[in-house]
Structure formats: structure tokens, C-alpha cells
Write a protein that holds these residues in place. Structure first.
Motif, mmCIF file in Angstrom:
data_model
loop_
_atom_site.group_PDB
_atom_site.id
_atom_site.type_symbol
_atom_site.label_atom_id
_atom_site.label_comp_id
_atom_site.label_asym_id
_atom_site.label_seq_id
_atom_site.Cartn_x
_atom_site.Cartn_y
_atom_site.Cartn_z
ATOM 1 N N ASP A 183 27.863 42.685 -7.711
ATOM 2 C CA ASP A 183 27.918 43.553 -8.881
ATOM 3 C C ASP A 183 29.224 44.335 -8.868
ATOM 4 O O ASP A 183 29.303 45.420 -8.320
ATOM 5 N N ILE A 184 30.265 43.765 -9.474
ATOM 6 C CA ILE A 184 31.606 44.347 -9.437
ATOM 7 C C ILE A 184 32.111 44.597 -10.845
ATOM 8 O O ILE A 184 32.156 43.667 -11.652
ATOM 9 N N PHE A 185 32.504 45.834 -11.097
ATOM 10 C CA PHE A 185 33.166 46.142 -12.362
ATOM 11 C C PHE A 185 34.668 45.980 -12.211
ATOM 12 O O PHE A 185 35.329 45.313 -12.990
ATOM 13 N N ILE A 186 35.204 46.581 -11.143
ATOM 14 C CA ILE A 186 36.613 46.453 -10.846
ATOM 15 C C ILE A 186 36.830 46.756 -9.364
ATOM 16 O O ILE A 186 36.102 47.572 -8.790
ATOM 17 N N ILE A 187 37.820 46.112 -8.770
ATOM 18 C CA ILE A 187 38.228 46.425 -7.407
ATOM 19 C C ILE A 187 39.590 47.079 -7.478
ATOM 20 O O ILE A 187 40.540 46.492 -8.008
ATOM 21 N N TYR A 188 39.692 48.262 -6.978
ATOM 22 C CA TYR A 188 40.963 48.973 -7.022
ATOM 23 C C TYR A 188 41.857 48.492 -5.899
ATOM 24 O O TYR A 188 42.619 47.560 -6.057
ATOM 25 N N THR A 189 41.776 49.064 -4.747
ATOM 26 C CA THR A 189 42.624 48.652 -3.635
ATOM 27 C C THR A 189 41.934 47.580 -2.800
ATOM 28 O O THR A 189 40.751 47.693 -2.494
ATOM 29 N N MET A 190 42.693 46.550 -2.461
ATOM 30 C CA MET A 190 42.222 45.516 -1.534
ATOM 31 C C MET A 190 43.170 45.547 -0.341
ATOM 32 O O MET A 190 44.389 45.469 -0.513
ATOM 33 N N GLY A 191 42.608 45.689 0.834
ATOM 34 C CA GLY A 191 43.450 45.828 2.020
ATOM 35 C C GLY A 191 43.017 44.928 3.157
ATOM 36 O O GLY A 191 41.836 44.596 3.294
ATOM 37 N N TRP A 192 43.993 44.543 3.957
ATOM 38 C CA TRP A 192 43.738 43.784 5.186
ATOM 39 C C TRP A 192 44.020 44.692 6.387
ATOM 40 O O TRP A 192 45.072 45.322 6.460
ATOM 41 N N TYR A 193 43.070 44.709 7.320
ATOM 42 C CA TYR A 193 43.204 45.444 8.558
ATOM 43 C C TYR A 193 43.072 44.463 9.716
ATOM 44 O O TYR A 193 42.466 43.393 9.571
ATOM 45 N N ARG A 194 43.623 44.839 10.844
ATOM 46 C CA ARG A 194 43.432 44.005 12.018
ATOM 47 C C ARG A 194 43.088 44.893 13.204
ATOM 48 O O ARG A 194 43.489 46.059 13.271
ATOM 49 N N LYS A 212 42.008 47.897 21.146
ATOM 50 C CA LYS A 212 42.973 48.662 20.365
ATOM 51 C C LYS A 212 42.343 49.162 19.071
ATOM 52 O O LYS A 212 41.318 48.663 18.629
ATOM 53 N N GLN A 213 42.996 50.149 18.488
ATOM 54 C CA GLN A 213 42.502 50.692 17.228
ATOM 55 C C GLN A 213 42.833 49.763 16.072
ATOM 56 O O GLN A 213 43.807 49.012 16.105
ATOM 57 N N SER A 214 42.035 49.879 15.047
ATOM 58 C CA SER A 214 42.287 49.126 13.838
ATOM 59 C C SER A 214 43.534 49.681 13.150
ATOM 60 O O SER A 214 43.800 50.884 13.189
ATOM 61 N N GLU A 215 44.303 48.787 12.516
ATOM 62 C CA GLU A 215 45.496 49.231 11.788
ATOM 63 C C GLU A 215 45.592 48.489 10.465
ATOM 64 O O GLU A 215 45.182 47.327 10.350
ATOM 65 N N LEU A 216 46.140 49.181 9.493
ATOM 66 C CA LEU A 216 46.344 48.571 8.185
ATOM 67 C C LEU A 216 47.511 47.595 8.265
ATOM 68 O O LEU A 216 48.609 47.958 8.687
ATOM 69 N N VAL A 217 47.273 46.373 7.841
ATOM 70 C CA VAL A 217 48.311 45.349 7.819
ATOM 71 C C VAL A 217 49.011 45.352 6.465
ATOM 72 O O VAL A 217 50.236 45.384 6.379
ATOM 73 N N ALA A 218 48.220 45.296 5.412
ATOM 74 C CA ALA A 218 48.777 45.262 4.057
ATOM 75 C C ALA A 218 47.695 45.646 3.068
ATOM 76 O O ALA A 218 46.505 45.444 3.325
ATOM 77 N N ALA A 219 48.124 46.180 1.925
ATOM 78 C CA ALA A 219 47.177 46.539 0.879
ATOM 79 C C ALA A 219 47.823 46.331 -0.476
ATOM 80 O O ALA A 219 49.053 46.374 -0.609
ATOM 81 N N ARG A 247 57.527 39.149 6.696
ATOM 82 C CA ARG A 247 56.816 37.972 7.219
ATOM 83 C C ARG A 247 55.426 37.830 6.632
ATOM 84 O O ARG A 247 54.867 36.739 6.603
ATOM 85 N N PHE A 248 54.830 38.923 6.217
ATOM 86 C CA PHE A 248 53.489 38.889 5.633
ATOM 87 C C PHE A 248 53.572 39.203 4.144
ATOM 88 O O PHE A 248 54.368 40.042 3.723
ATOM 89 N N THR A 249 52.730 38.545 3.369
ATOM 90 C CA THR A 249 52.648 38.814 1.939
ATOM 91 C C THR A 249 51.192 38.918 1.523
ATOM 92 O O THR A 249 50.403 38.011 1.796
ATOM 93 N N ILE A 250 50.865 40.006 0.867
ATOM 94 C CA ILE A 250 49.521 40.170 0.332
ATOM 95 C C ILE A 250 49.559 39.886 -1.163
ATOM 96 O O ILE A 250 50.525 40.242 -1.851
#
Length: 121
Positions: A27-38, A43-50, A66-69
């Protein structure tokens, strides 16, 4: 209810490429931010790209170039293209989506269960 599912993980060869996908369903109206974490073991989680619904992007400095979201709003899918991979370790890659289900402006964070990647990028 919203489900987020990542795919595309596996063993990545040094110098090679890997493409991860993350699809949100339900049930999705809209997705604002989409992010990848690793998160690597111990180790702690870190944001890769959003990326935002308007197409803005943000990257971990060490991975820029090197990375593209990217994202496909029609299918609620986010992609992470990883190029020029470097050898090394294993990490789980997780997708986090900011989802508005009813169109009322209330945004809930939805996380996937992750996909495992073995490289060090």
C-alpha cells in the motif's frame, strides 16, 4: 502494509561490477527517499547512497564516482550500481524507504532484510 525486498547480492570480482535492486510493494502512495545502507560484521551501519523522489542523490564520499544510485518510481524500485569493485570483505546491503501510504504526508521508514555482498566496496 509495505514490504521492501533487496536482491542482486553475491560474490563480486575485483574490478568488476554488481547491481543491487530494491523493490517496495504494498500500500504505497509515494516513496520519498530511497537509500542503500551497508553493514559489515562488527561495524556500524553506514549510508552508501540515497535518492529523493525529485531525483537528488547523495553518496558516501569514499564511494563517489564508483557507485550510482537510481530509481524507477513507476515500479517503486531503487538500484545501486557498483563499479570497479575492490577485493576484501563481506557486508549486508539494506534498503530503507520513506513511504507515505495514504497520501496524508505521514512518512514511515520501511527496511528490507538485506542482501549479502562479498567484496570490499
Amino acid at each position: 502494509q509495505v514490504q521492501v525486498v533487496e536482491s542482486g547480492g553475491g560474490l563480486a570480482q575485483p574490478g568488476g561490477s554488481l547491481r543491487l535492486s530494491c523493490v517496495a510493494q504494498g500500500d504505497i502512495f509515494i516513496i520519498y527517499t530511497m537509500g542503500w545502507y551497508r553493514q559489515a560484521p562488527g561495524k556500524q551501519s553506514e549510508l552508501v547512497a540515497a535518492t529523493t523522489s525529485g531525483g537528488q542523490t547523495n553518496y558516501l564520499d569514499a564511494l563517489k564516482g564508483r557507485f550510482t544510485i537510481s530509481r524507477d518510481n513507476a515500479t517503486n524500485t531503487a538500484y545501486l550500481q557498483k563499479n570497479n569493485l575492490k577485493p576484501g570483505g563481506t557486508a549486508g546491503y539494506y534498503c530503507r524507504d520513506g513511504v507515505d501510504t495514504g497520501g496524508w504526508g505521514t512518512v514511515d521508514e520501511q527496511w528490507g532484510r538485506g542482501t549479502q555482498v562479498t567484496d570490499s566496496s
